[in-house]
Design a protein around this motif. Structure first.
Motif, PDB file in Angstrom:
ATOM      1  N   CYS A 163       0.843  -1.202   0.000  1.00 54.47           N
ATOM      2  CA  CYS A 163       0.000   0.000   0.000  1.00 54.47           C
ATOM      3  C   CYS A 163       0.876   1.248   0.000  1.00 54.47           C
ATOM      4  CB  CYS A 163      -0.920  -0.001   1.225  1.00 54.47           C
ATOM      5  SG  CYS A 163      -1.873   1.528   1.422  1.00 54.47           S
ATOM      6  N   GLU A 164       0.521   2.217  -0.841  1.00 56.66           N
ATOM      7  CA  GLU A 164       1.301   3.443  -0.951  1.00 56.66           C
ATOM      8  C   GLU A 164       1.223   4.287   0.320  1.00 56.66           C
ATOM      9  OE1 GLU A 164      -0.442   5.265  -4.299  1.00 56.66           O
ATOM     10  OE2 GLU A 164       0.411   3.876  -5.767  1.00 56.66           O
ATOM     11  N   ALA A 165       0.174   4.099   1.119  1.00 50.90           N
ATOM     12  CA  ALA A 165       0.034   4.855   2.367  1.00 50.90           C
ATOM     13  C   ALA A 165       0.806   4.223   3.507  1.00 50.90           C
ATOM     14  CB  ALA A 165      -1.436   4.982   2.742  1.00 50.90           C
ATOM     15  N   LYS A 166       1.523   3.128   3.230  1.00 53.32           N
ATOM     16  CA  LYS A 166       2.385   2.450   4.203  1.00 53.32           C
ATOM     17  C   LYS A 166       1.595   1.893   5.395  1.00 53.32           C
ATOM     18  CE  LYS A 166       6.402   5.247   2.980  1.00 53.32           C
ATOM     19  NZ  LYS A 166       7.468   6.141   3.450  1.00 53.32           N
ATOM     20  N   CYS A 167       0.444   1.273   5.056  1.00 51.25           N
ATOM     21  CA  CYS A 167      -0.311   0.619   6.122  1.00 51.25           C
ATOM     22  C   CYS A 167       0.195  -0.795   6.361  1.00 51.25           C
ATOM     23  CB  CYS A 167      -1.804   0.596   5.793  1.00 51.25           C
ATOM     24  SG  CYS A 167      -2.257  -0.526   4.445  1.00 51.25           S
ATOM     25  N   GLY A 168       1.081  -1.290   5.472  1.00 55.29           N
ATOM     26  CA  GLY A 168       1.660  -2.621   5.631  1.00 55.29           C
ATOM     27  C   GLY A 168       0.955  -3.703   4.838  1.00 55.29           C
ATOM     28  N   ALA A 169      -0.187  -3.415   4.232  1.00 63.24           N
ATOM     29  CA  ALA A 169      -0.936  -4.442   3.490  1.00 63.24           C
ATOM     30  C   ALA A 169      -0.403  -4.568   2.068  1.00 63.24           C
ATOM     31  CB  ALA A 169      -2.416  -4.095   3.469  1.00 63.24           C
ATOM     32  N   ARG A 170      -0.473  -5.808   1.512  1.00 58.61           N
ATOM     33  CA  ARG A 170      -0.150  -6.052   0.096  1.00 58.61           C
ATOM     34  C   ARG A 170      -1.462  -6.276  -0.642  1.00 58.61           C
ATOM     35  NH1 ARG A 170       4.554 -10.081  -1.359  1.00 58.61           N
ATOM     36  NH2 ARG A 170       4.345  -8.880  -3.275  1.00 58.61           N
ATOM     37  N   ILE A 171      -1.681  -5.454  -1.655  1.00 58.15           N
ATOM     38  CA  ILE A 171      -2.956  -5.425  -2.372  1.00 58.15           C
ATOM     39  C   ILE A 171      -2.674  -5.561  -3.869  1.00 58.15           C
ATOM     40  CG2 ILE A 171      -5.100  -4.127  -2.721  1.00 58.15           C
ATOM     41  CD1 ILE A 171      -4.556  -4.850   0.175  1.00 58.15           C
ATOM     42  N   LEU A 172      -3.582  -6.251  -4.609  1.00 61.27           N
ATOM     43  CA  LEU A 172      -3.471  -6.293  -6.071  1.00 61.27           C
ATOM     44  C   LEU A 172      -3.528  -4.873  -6.607  1.00 61.27           C
ATOM     45  CD1 LEU A 172      -5.778  -9.331  -6.976  1.00 61.27           C
ATOM     46  CD2 LEU A 172      -3.307  -9.302  -6.620  1.00 61.27           C
ATOM     47  N   ARG A 173      -2.634  -4.585  -7.565  1.00 59.37           N
ATOM     48  CA  ARG A 173      -2.547  -3.225  -8.072  1.00 59.37           C
ATOM     49  C   ARG A 173      -3.892  -2.718  -8.575  1.00 59.37           C
ATOM     50  NH1 ARG A 173       1.650  -3.705 -10.892  1.00 59.37           N
ATOM     51  NH2 ARG A 173       3.163  -2.408  -9.782  1.00 59.37           N
ATOM     52  N   GLY A 174      -4.665  -3.575  -9.168  1.00 64.04           N
ATOM     53  CA  GLY A 174      -5.955  -3.162  -9.711  1.00 64.04           C
ATOM     54  C   GLY A 174      -6.968  -2.792  -8.650  1.00 64.04           C
ATOM     55  N   ARG A 175      -6.756  -3.255  -7.408  1.00 61.43           N
ATOM     56  CA  ARG A 175      -7.688  -2.940  -6.324  1.00 61.43           C
ATOM     57  C   ARG A 175      -7.141  -1.871  -5.376  1.00 61.43           C
ATOM     58  NH1 ARG A 175     -11.925  -5.768  -5.208  1.00 61.43           N
ATOM     59  NH2 ARG A 175     -11.709  -5.251  -2.981  1.00 61.43           N
ATOM     60  N   MET A 176      -6.021  -1.265  -5.744  1.00 64.10           N
ATOM     61  CA  MET A 176      -5.383  -0.312  -4.843  1.00 64.10           C
ATOM     62  C   MET A 176      -6.259   0.908  -4.586  1.00 64.10           C
ATOM     63  SD  MET A 176      -2.845   0.310  -2.903  1.00 64.10           S
ATOM     64  CE  MET A 176      -1.625  -0.890  -3.457  1.00 64.10           C
ATOM     65  N   SER A 177      -6.920   1.423  -5.601  1.00 64.41           N
ATOM     66  CA  SER A 177      -7.751   2.613  -5.411  1.00 64.41           C
ATOM     67  C   SER A 177      -8.911   2.319  -4.468  1.00 64.41           C
ATOM     68  CB  SER A 177      -8.260   3.118  -6.762  1.00 64.41           C
ATOM     69  OG  SER A 177      -9.002   2.099  -7.422  1.00 64.41           O
ATOM     70  N   ILE A 178      -9.508   1.109  -4.583  1.00 60.30           N
ATOM     71  CA  ILE A 178     -10.598   0.736  -3.680  1.00 60.30           C
ATOM     72  C   ILE A 178     -10.068   0.567  -2.257  1.00 60.30           C
ATOM     73  CG2 ILE A 178     -12.345  -1.031  -3.197  1.00 60.30           C
ATOM     74  CD1 ILE A 178     -12.444  -1.601  -6.192  1.00 60.30           C
ATOM     75  N   HIS A 179      -8.884  -0.037  -2.138  1.00 60.44           N
ATOM     76  CA  HIS A 179      -8.285  -0.237  -0.815  1.00 60.44           C
ATOM     77  C   HIS A 179      -8.025   1.097  -0.127  1.00 60.44           C
ATOM     78  CE1 HIS A 179      -5.484  -1.539   2.304  1.00 60.44           C
ATOM     79  NE2 HIS A 179      -4.625  -0.652   1.837  1.00 60.44           N
ATOM     80  N   ARG A 180      -7.510   2.074  -0.859  1.00 59.16           N
ATOM     81  CA  ARG A 180      -7.194   3.366  -0.245  1.00 59.16           C
ATOM     82  C   ARG A 180      -8.445   4.070   0.266  1.00 59.16           C
ATOM     83  NH1 ARG A 180      -3.436   4.163  -4.689  1.00 59.16           N
ATOM     84  NH2 ARG A 180      -5.016   5.452  -5.698  1.00 59.16           N
ATOM     85  N   VAL A 181      -9.564   3.820  -0.372  1.00 56.25           N
ATOM     86  CA  VAL A 181     -10.802   4.500   0.014  1.00 56.25           C
ATOM     87  C   VAL A 181     -11.527   3.779   1.141  1.00 56.25           C
ATOM     88  CG1 VAL A 181     -13.077   5.215  -0.807  1.00 56.25           C
ATOM     89  CG2 VAL A 181     -11.073   5.528  -2.254  1.00 56.25           C
TER      90      VAL A 181
END
Length: 461
Positions: A163-181
């Motif tokens: 995660c670009e926000a450095k929360c420590g999670a590994r997320i599929l790149r395609g779901r990164m925008s949903i994860h951040r929100v």
């Protein structure tokens, strides 16, 4: 790739011990093509290109005679790739066949990418670097050409990334925008009560201390949720369910009840409250006396010397002349920390033989805390000194001094009872009023009298 004769014989290196030229360490055989004679042409006619020289003629140019050919072709040479690690060495005539199989020699890429690749590196080239190779993405399993795979790497939506926000999670790149929100623990969220922004993982902790967070009344009154910052004010001024102690609690009243019953309690118990306040005032008076005693003890002089400062001398003298027997008493002092307790007194208008003409001074022994341990009668030398002010700068200290040593038979210096004599022992004619006014004993309406006990005669316990 099969090399032509001119390619693999252009430059060759021979070992010195088997070179045709015995006097040199290395013999380079260079091929210089010979231009055939020009054909006749007509005027203004462009010369025709030089025809290719047949291989047999090139051979004749390199080897002008059979002996030279045999000597050169039989020479021991190294592979032209020996600097790249090839260990082959043999006769020159076998070099061509070796190069056709040498793993360090180059072949064109079979994928027709245009690269010449050493045979030993061909497998790696076809697998990893050939831009015409076919390969599948390890994350999405889509097939790409080599260049396409390089362009695709770093953009695949199926690749897990942190995660670009450095929360420590590994997320599929395609779901990164949903994860951040929605899911990121470091996403910013607004407190619904105070409207300040916090990261999602700290919002709960803030909610436990937010000053605007609504809470029920701790006393469970009918009032709705109250902001945390207003709870204390609500309990103090508004809450009807809070049990409030009586206003006279400190006096001893034990009433404690709802706010609406306090007023009726005060009206119904006026007499009992008055009695409690009287008792409280008595206890406080005793405490005040104890505190005064403690303060007096802390300020008590234990040096054996009292310097008594008498202020407002004129007013006190006038009062002494109008009232018979007016006596000024000094603060008590001790001869030592565990010694005798003494007190000086002064009659401004005189006493006995000095009445009306002199100032009289006396010393009396008071009941002390350590009298049971002391030797009686009191037998220390005592000196009274009235200082003449303004004489310190001249190197001296003028004044009037009188001293005495107590006689053991005098009753004034026996161990005192709890009710000591009102008058001590001293000098009725210590100093005359005429001398007081003639010399500078009085200054700024103040006089200084020193009473000193001789420390050399202090009785040891």
């Amino acid at each position: 790739m099969v090399r032509s004769l001119s390619q693999w014989t252009k430059t060759l290196s021979f070992p010195a011990r088997i070179s045709p030229n015995r006097n040199s360490k290395e013999c380079n055989v260079n091929v210089h093509p010979i231009t055939p004679p020009a054909l006749p042409r007509k005027n203004n006619q462009t010369p025709s290109p030089t025809p290719n020289v047949p291989i047999t003629e090139i051979s004749q140019i390199i080897y002008p005679d059979p002996e030279s050919e045999k000597a050169i072709m039989g020479s021991l040479v190294f592979c032209i790739h020996h600097k790249q690690g090839c260990k082959w060495s043999d006769e020159l005539r076998k070099l061509k066949a070796h190069l056709n199989a040498c793993k360090h020699d180059t072949d064109p890429c079979p994928n027709k990418c245009g690269s010449q690749i050493p045979r030993v590196m061909m497998t790696d080239h076809l697998t990893f670097t050939c831009n015409q190779r076919r390969a599948n993405c390890e994350y999405c399993n889509t097939e790409f050409s080599g260049q396409g795979l390089e362009d695709h790497t770093g953009t695949c939506n199926q690749e897990p990334v942190y995660c670009e926000a450095k929360c420590g999670a590994r997320i599929l790149r395609g779901r990164m925008s949903i994860h951040r929100v929605k899911d990121c623990a470091k996403r910013l969220r607004r407190c619904p009560h105070c409207s300040r922004e916090f990261s999602a993982d700290t919002l709960a902790a803030h909610g436990a201390t937010c000053s605007r967070s609504p809470l029920p009344c701790p006393q469970r009154c009918d009032t709705g949720p109250i902001p945390r910052a207003d709870i204390e004010t609500h309990l103090r001024d508004e809450c009807k369910a809070l049990a409030i102690p009586c206003t006279f609690k400190e006096a001893g009243c034990r009433f404690k009840g709802p706010r609406n019953l306090l007023e009726s309690h005060l009206e119904a118990n006026t007499a009992s409250h008055l009695s409690l306040m009287v008792s409280l005032a008595g206890r406080q008076g005793q405490q005040i006396q104890m505190l005064k005693g403690a303060v007096a003890k802390l300020s008590t002089n234990y040096t054996g010397t009292l310097l008594w400062k008498v202020t407002d001398w004129s007013a006190k003298m006038v009062e002494a002349k109008t009232k018979d027997g007016l006596e000024l008493v000094s603060p008590p002092f001790y001869t030592s920390q565990y010694g005798y307790k003494l007190q000086a007194s002064m009659f401004l208008n005189g006493n006995g033989p000095g009445e009306g003409t002199h100032v009289s001074v006396y010393i009396k022994v008071l009941p002390g805390d350590y009298d049971a341990l002391l030797k009686w009668p009191f037998s220390h030398s005592i000196t009274f000194t009235l200082f003449e002010q303004g004489t310190l700068h001249s190197g001296g200290q003028g004044g009037v001094a009188e001293s005495f040593v107590p006689d053991p038979s005098w009753t004034n210096f026996q161990r005192p009872s709890q009710e000591p004599d009102s008058l001590g022992f001293g000098f009725p004619k210590f100093i005359s009023h005429e001398m007081l006014s003639r010399r500078s004993f009085i200054k700024d309406d103040t006089v200084f009298l020193r009473v000193k006990v001789d420390p050399s005669k202090i009785v040891a316990v």
